[in-house]
Design a protein around this motif. Structure first.
Motif, mmCIF file in Angstrom:
data_model
loop_
_atom_site.group_PDB
_atom_site.id
_atom_site.type_symbol
_atom_site.label_atom_id
_atom_site.label_comp_id
_atom_site.label_asym_id
_atom_site.label_seq_id
_atom_site.Cartn_x
_atom_site.Cartn_y
_atom_site.Cartn_z
ATOM 1 N N UNK A 1 0.907 -1.021 0.018
ATOM 2 C CA UNK A 1 -0.055 -0.007 -0.048
ATOM 3 C C UNK A 1 0.907 1.108 0.060
ATOM 4 N N UNK A 2 0.348 2.308 -0.540
ATOM 5 C CA UNK A 2 1.239 3.413 -0.697
ATOM 6 C C UNK A 2 0.903 4.223 0.398
ATOM 7 N N UNK A 3 2.312 4.890 0.775
ATOM 8 C CA UNK A 3 1.871 5.956 1.930
ATOM 9 C C UNK A 3 1.649 7.313 1.300
ATOM 10 N N UNK A 4 0.658 7.780 2.431
ATOM 11 C CA UNK A 4 0.291 9.285 1.852
ATOM 12 C C UNK A 4 0.963 10.251 2.869
ATOM 13 N N UNK A 5 0.800 11.542 2.812
ATOM 14 C CA UNK A 5 1.178 12.508 3.506
ATOM 15 C C UNK A 5 -0.297 12.949 4.296
ATOM 16 N N UNK A 6 0.122 13.090 5.485
ATOM 17 C CA UNK A 6 -1.148 13.738 6.464
ATOM 18 C C UNK A 6 -0.802 14.535 7.404
ATOM 19 N N UNK A 7 -1.795 15.357 8.001
ATOM 20 C CA UNK A 7 -1.349 16.438 9.044
ATOM 21 C C UNK A 7 -2.389 16.110 9.912
ATOM 22 N N UNK A 8 -1.888 15.993 11.347
ATOM 23 C CA UNK A 8 -2.762 15.651 12.589
ATOM 24 C C UNK A 8 -2.632 17.223 13.440
ATOM 25 N N UNK A 9 -3.719 17.768 13.584
ATOM 26 C CA UNK A 9 -3.827 18.873 14.375
ATOM 27 C C UNK A 9 -4.381 18.383 15.809
ATOM 28 N N UNK A 10 -3.864 18.881 16.915
ATOM 29 C CA UNK A 10 -4.257 18.454 18.201
ATOM 30 C C UNK A 10 -4.367 19.712 18.968
ATOM 31 N N UNK A 11 -5.553 19.655 19.893
ATOM 32 C CA UNK A 11 -5.612 20.571 20.898
ATOM 33 C C UNK A 11 -5.726 19.807 22.113
ATOM 34 N N UNK A 12 -4.574 20.177 23.147
ATOM 35 C CA UNK A 12 -4.112 19.528 23.995
ATOM 36 C C UNK A 12 -4.708 20.200 25.414
ATOM 37 N N UNK A 13 -5.265 19.475 26.310
ATOM 38 C CA UNK A 13 -5.642 19.968 27.622
ATOM 39 C C UNK A 13 -4.288 20.869 28.163
ATOM 40 N N UNK A 14 -4.685 22.143 28.677
ATOM 41 C CA UNK A 14 -3.452 23.103 29.056
ATOM 42 C C UNK A 14 -2.981 22.855 30.294
ATOM 43 N N UNK A 15 -3.819 22.041 31.168
ATOM 44 C CA UNK A 15 -3.370 21.411 32.492
ATOM 45 C C UNK A 15 -2.356 20.335 32.450
ATOM 46 N N UNK A 17 1.101 18.546 30.803
ATOM 47 C CA UNK A 17 2.337 19.062 30.013
ATOM 48 C C UNK A 17 2.364 18.530 28.846
ATOM 49 N N UNK A 18 2.981 19.608 27.833
ATOM 50 C CA UNK A 18 2.863 19.129 26.324
ATOM 51 C C UNK A 18 3.653 17.939 26.192
#
Length: 109
Positions: A1-15, A17-18
């Motif tokens: 299977x061919x690999x594709x480019x993806x973008x993942x946007x995360x909104x994390x809990x500010x409380x 640690x990143x």
């Protein structure tokens, strides 16, 4: 299977640690053998509306290559981390190998 480019946007809990957010996503990426992983920390931003009683979120963007079937596995792992990750969105990145754009030449009359 061919690999594709993806973008993942995360909104994390500010409380949380990143680094904890990064470790959750990193383990999900390793599980599906994602390659070319790039991380861009956008920082803490005000949310348009409260999510889980939070008015701010830690925004992080991941760019990576993976098979199409890997996306469902990553999403499944992220759903289990509701106390760490408030929201996420996975999209096919522009310029992905599977997107075929044909250049059209203008015909001079």
């Amino acid at each position: 299977m061919e690999a594709n480019n993806y973008e993942l946007m995360i909104i994390g809990n500010p409380k949380v640690d990143s680094e904890a957010i990064l470790s959750v996503v990193d383990s999900a990426m390793k599980e599906v053998s994602a390659t070319s992983v790039k991380v861009d920390k956008l920082g803490r931003k005000l949310l348009a509306y409260p999510i889980a009683k939070q008015t701010e979120g830690e925004y992080i963007v991941f760019n990576f290559e993976a098979d199409g079937g890997a996306i469902a596995q990553i999403a499944g792992r992220l759903k289990l981390s509701q106390e760490t990750i408030l929201r996420y969105l996975i999209t096919k990145a522009p310029g992905s190998k599977s997107l075929k754009v044909e250049a059209r030449e203008e015909i001079e009359e």
